[in-house]
Write a protein that holds these residues in place. Sequence first.
Motif, PDB file in Angstrom:
ATOM      1  N   ALA A 165      -0.621  21.474   4.624  1.00 43.19           N
ATOM      2  CA  ALA A 165       0.373  22.096   3.763  1.00 43.19           C
ATOM      3  C   ALA A 165       1.170  23.143   4.525  1.00 43.19           C
ATOM      4  O   ALA A 165       2.400  23.220   4.405  1.00 43.19           O
ATOM      5  CB  ALA A 165      -0.305  22.722   2.546  1.00 43.19           C
ATOM      6  N   ARG A 166       0.507  23.956   5.298  1.00 42.55           N
ATOM      7  CA  ARG A 166       1.197  24.968   6.112  1.00 42.55           C
ATOM      8  C   ARG A 166       2.134  24.308   7.112  1.00 42.55           C
ATOM      9  O   ARG A 166       3.275  24.738   7.294  1.00 42.55           O
ATOM     10  CB  ARG A 166       0.184  25.838   6.848  1.00 42.55           C
ATOM     11  N   LYS A 167       1.644  23.271   7.784  1.00 46.64           N
ATOM     12  CA  LYS A 167       2.468  22.581   8.779  1.00 46.64           C
ATOM     13  C   LYS A 167       3.721  21.962   8.148  1.00 46.64           C
ATOM     14  O   LYS A 167       4.780  21.898   8.765  1.00 46.64           O
ATOM     15  CB  LYS A 167       1.647  21.479   9.462  1.00 46.64           C
ATOM     16  N   ALA A 168       3.584  21.495   6.903  1.00 47.05           N
ATOM     17  CA  ALA A 168       4.713  20.855   6.213  1.00 47.05           C
ATOM     18  C   ALA A 168       5.689  21.858   5.614  1.00 47.05           C
ATOM     19  O   ALA A 168       6.684  21.456   5.017  1.00 47.05           O
ATOM     20  CB  ALA A 168       4.188  19.934   5.118  1.00 47.05           C
ATOM     21  N   GLY A 169       5.411  23.145   5.759  1.00 41.70           N
ATOM     22  CA  GLY A 169       6.346  24.155   5.273  1.00 41.70           C
ATOM     23  C   GLY A 169       6.015  24.733   3.932  1.00 41.70           C
ATOM     24  O   GLY A 169       6.784  25.526   3.391  1.00 41.70           O
ATOM     25  N   HIS A 170       4.882  24.358   3.345  1.00 42.33           N
ATOM     26  CA  HIS A 170       4.503  24.903   2.046  1.00 42.33           C
ATOM     27  C   HIS A 170       3.938  26.310   2.231  1.00 42.33           C
ATOM     28  O   HIS A 170       3.360  26.632   3.272  1.00 42.33           O
ATOM     29  CB  HIS A 170       3.459  24.017   1.369  1.00 42.33           C
ATOM     30  N   THR A 171       4.080  27.121   1.213  1.00 41.64           N
ATOM     31  CA  THR A 171       3.526  28.467   1.264  1.00 41.64           C
ATOM     32  C   THR A 171       3.039  28.871  -0.112  1.00 41.64           C
ATOM     33  O   THR A 171       3.304  28.175  -1.108  1.00 41.64           O
ATOM     34  CB  THR A 171       4.570  29.473   1.792  1.00 41.64           C
ATOM     35  N   LEU A 172       2.311  29.971  -0.158  1.00 41.22           N
ATOM     36  CA  LEU A 172       1.700  30.425  -1.402  1.00 41.22           C
ATOM     37  C   LEU A 172       2.773  30.753  -2.439  1.00 41.22           C
ATOM     38  O   LEU A 172       3.811  31.329  -2.118  1.00 41.22           O
ATOM     39  CB  LEU A 172       0.836  31.657  -1.127  1.00 41.22           C
ATOM     40  N   ALA A 173       2.500  30.383  -3.676  1.00 40.67           N
ATOM     41  CA  ALA A 173       3.469  30.609  -4.761  1.00 40.67           C
ATOM     42  C   ALA A 173       3.447  32.077  -5.177  1.00 40.67           C
ATOM     43  O   ALA A 173       2.895  32.448  -6.213  1.00 40.67           O
ATOM     44  CB  ALA A 173       3.150  29.707  -5.945  1.00 40.67           C
ATOM     45  N   CYS A 174       4.064  32.915  -4.356  1.00 36.22           N
ATOM     46  CA  CYS A 174       4.203  34.329  -4.702  1.00 36.22           C
ATOM     47  C   CYS A 174       5.662  34.722  -4.502  1.00 36.22           C
ATOM     48  O   CYS A 174       6.358  34.152  -3.646  1.00 36.22           O
ATOM     49  CB  CYS A 174       3.275  35.207  -3.871  1.00 36.22           C
ATOM     50  N   SER A 175       6.137  35.681  -5.289  1.00 37.79           N
ATOM     51  CA  SER A 175       7.551  36.033  -5.285  1.00 37.79           C
ATOM     52  C   SER A 175       7.999  36.597  -3.941  1.00 37.79           C
ATOM     53  O   SER A 175       9.144  36.382  -3.519  1.00 37.79           O
ATOM     54  CB  SER A 175       7.839  37.036  -6.403  1.00 37.79           C
ATOM     55  N   GLU A 176       7.105  37.318  -3.237  1.00 36.62           N
ATOM     56  CA  GLU A 176       7.487  37.920  -1.967  1.00 36.62           C
ATOM     57  C   GLU A 176       7.844  36.854  -0.926  1.00 36.62           C
ATOM     58  O   GLU A 176       8.896  36.927  -0.281  1.00 36.62           O
ATOM     59  CB  GLU A 176       6.358  38.813  -1.428  1.00 36.62           C
ATOM     60  N   ASP A 177       6.960  35.852  -0.768  1.00 34.68           N
ATOM     61  CA  ASP A 177       7.235  34.791   0.199  1.00 34.68           C
ATOM     62  C   ASP A 177       8.461  33.984  -0.206  1.00 34.68           C
ATOM     63  O   ASP A 177       9.297  33.626   0.635  1.00 34.68           O
ATOM     64  CB  ASP A 177       6.024  33.865   0.319  1.00 34.68           C
ATOM     65  N   ALA A 178       8.577  33.681  -1.494  1.00 32.04           N
ATOM     66  CA  ALA A 178       9.713  32.902  -1.973  1.00 32.04           C
ATOM     67  C   ALA A 178      11.027  33.635  -1.710  1.00 32.04           C
ATOM     68  O   ALA A 178      12.021  33.026  -1.274  1.00 32.04           O
ATOM     69  CB  ALA A 178       9.560  32.612  -3.462  1.00 32.04           C
ATOM     70  N   GLN A 179      11.057  34.932  -1.957  1.00 32.39           N
ATOM     71  CA  GLN A 179      12.285  35.699  -1.748  1.00 32.39           C
ATOM     72  C   GLN A 179      12.676  35.742  -0.276  1.00 32.39           C
ATOM     73  O   GLN A 179      13.854  35.615   0.074  1.00 32.39           O
ATOM     74  CB  GLN A 179      12.123  37.116  -2.298  1.00 32.39           C
ATOM     75  N   ARG A 180      11.688  35.904   0.599  1.00 32.86           N
ATOM     76  CA  ARG A 180      11.982  35.932   2.030  1.00 32.86           C
ATOM     77  C   ARG A 180      12.567  34.599   2.497  1.00 32.86           C
ATOM     78  O   ARG A 180      13.503  34.570   3.303  1.00 32.86           O
ATOM     79  CB  ARG A 180      10.713  36.258   2.815  1.00 32.86           C
ATOM     80  N   LEU A 181      12.004  33.500   2.002  1.00 35.96           N
ATOM     81  CA  LEU A 181      12.525  32.192   2.378  1.00 35.96           C
ATOM     82  C   LEU A 181      13.947  32.001   1.865  1.00 35.96           C
ATOM     83  O   LEU A 181      14.826  31.510   2.593  1.00 35.96           O
ATOM     84  CB  LEU A 181      11.609  31.095   1.820  1.00 35.96           C
ATOM     85  N   LEU A 182      14.206  32.381   0.624  1.00 34.89           N
ATOM     86  CA  LEU A 182      15.538  32.223   0.050  1.00 34.89           C
ATOM     87  C   LEU A 182      16.562  33.072   0.789  1.00 34.89           C
ATOM     88  O   LEU A 182      17.679  32.614   1.087  1.00 34.89           O
ATOM     89  CB  LEU A 182      15.515  32.600  -1.437  1.00 34.89           C
ATOM     90  N   GLU A 183      16.205  34.301   1.087  1.00 29.96           N
ATOM     91  CA  GLU A 183      17.139  35.191   1.782  1.00 29.96           C
ATOM     92  C   GLU A 183      17.405  34.728   3.212  1.00 29.96           C
ATOM     93  O   GLU A 183      18.430  35.084   3.798  1.00 29.96           O
ATOM     94  CB  GLU A 183      16.601  36.616   1.776  1.00 29.96           C
TER      95      GLU A 183
END
Length: 329
Positions: A165-183
């Motif tokens: 999952a990590r290798k495929a680009g998935h990450t933990l469903a938390c707002s902090e990680d999601a926001q960093r990826l979006l930004e």
Amino acid sequence: MADAKVIPFDEERPRRRVAGTRRVRAVPAPAGETAAEPAVAEPAGAESGGAAWDRRIAGGLAFLRRRVTGDYEVDEFGYDKELTDQVLMSMMRPLFDKYFRVEVKGIENIPAEGGALIVANHSGTLPLDGLMMQVAVHDHHPAQRHLRLLAADLVFMLPVVNELARKAGHTLACSEDAQRLLEAGELVGVMPEGFKGIGKPFGDRYKLQRFGRGGFVSTALRAGTPIVPCSIVGAEEIYPMVGNAKTVARLLGIPYFPITPTFPWLGPLGVVPLPTKWTIQFGEPIATDGYPPEAAEDPMLMFNLTDEVREQIQHTLYKLLVQRRSVFF
């Protein structure tokens, strides 16, 4: 095996040619000949086919060499783009193209660049719908964009699955990680129904469950990125869940233990999904960049936007179901 180089997420990556490929320079056709008819005809069989195989073998050997020497890159989330493109996508593609025969609609609604949050319904007992959505974005979008899925804690607690999952680009469903990826301009995929959606009984198929408290809306508002609703038809029927052995689930520490017409009665064969026909449709994006920064803290706004996304996905599901001729064709 040597360790891979970890690249900070926001660092610019140099463009490199993949080993085993070569540049081909176009040569103008001689006078009196058309570009479609080369001056020297080459055999259409052995040489061109042999050259293609040579390139594949050279590329494969170069890939293995980089794996052994650690001469490859991962970002701080563990995402390995090369492994995803050359191995993981190749493994999922036959399932996407041949087994589920996925039809993709509305891919033009995903922006060509910049961040966007793709919100989809979740179903199917096992989370194959997220993987098929990832292939749909990569293979059908003109820019071949990569979708970074937000996954539940359980995914990262399972051996082997965690690493893949990590290798495929998935990450933990938390707002902090999601926001960093979006930004950082990434496409992020989320399925807000979570286990309530994927583990619902077959009788509730295509009826959306609660979308939580609207955390995904808050994340999109903070990042100022559009929300793209996504509706997936076909996943509900791959493992028709007719029962749930709750006692077994508690003993195993998992959200549910599915009972289907084939599992656990057929043993390992019961894990084979039914070959249903899928449709994945991406809806029109909902803009969030027009709201002030404090909008992310407004519970009424988050409720309204969450409800708007949910209703759009549900309406599209009903429309696709009406248009569907058969579960399998």
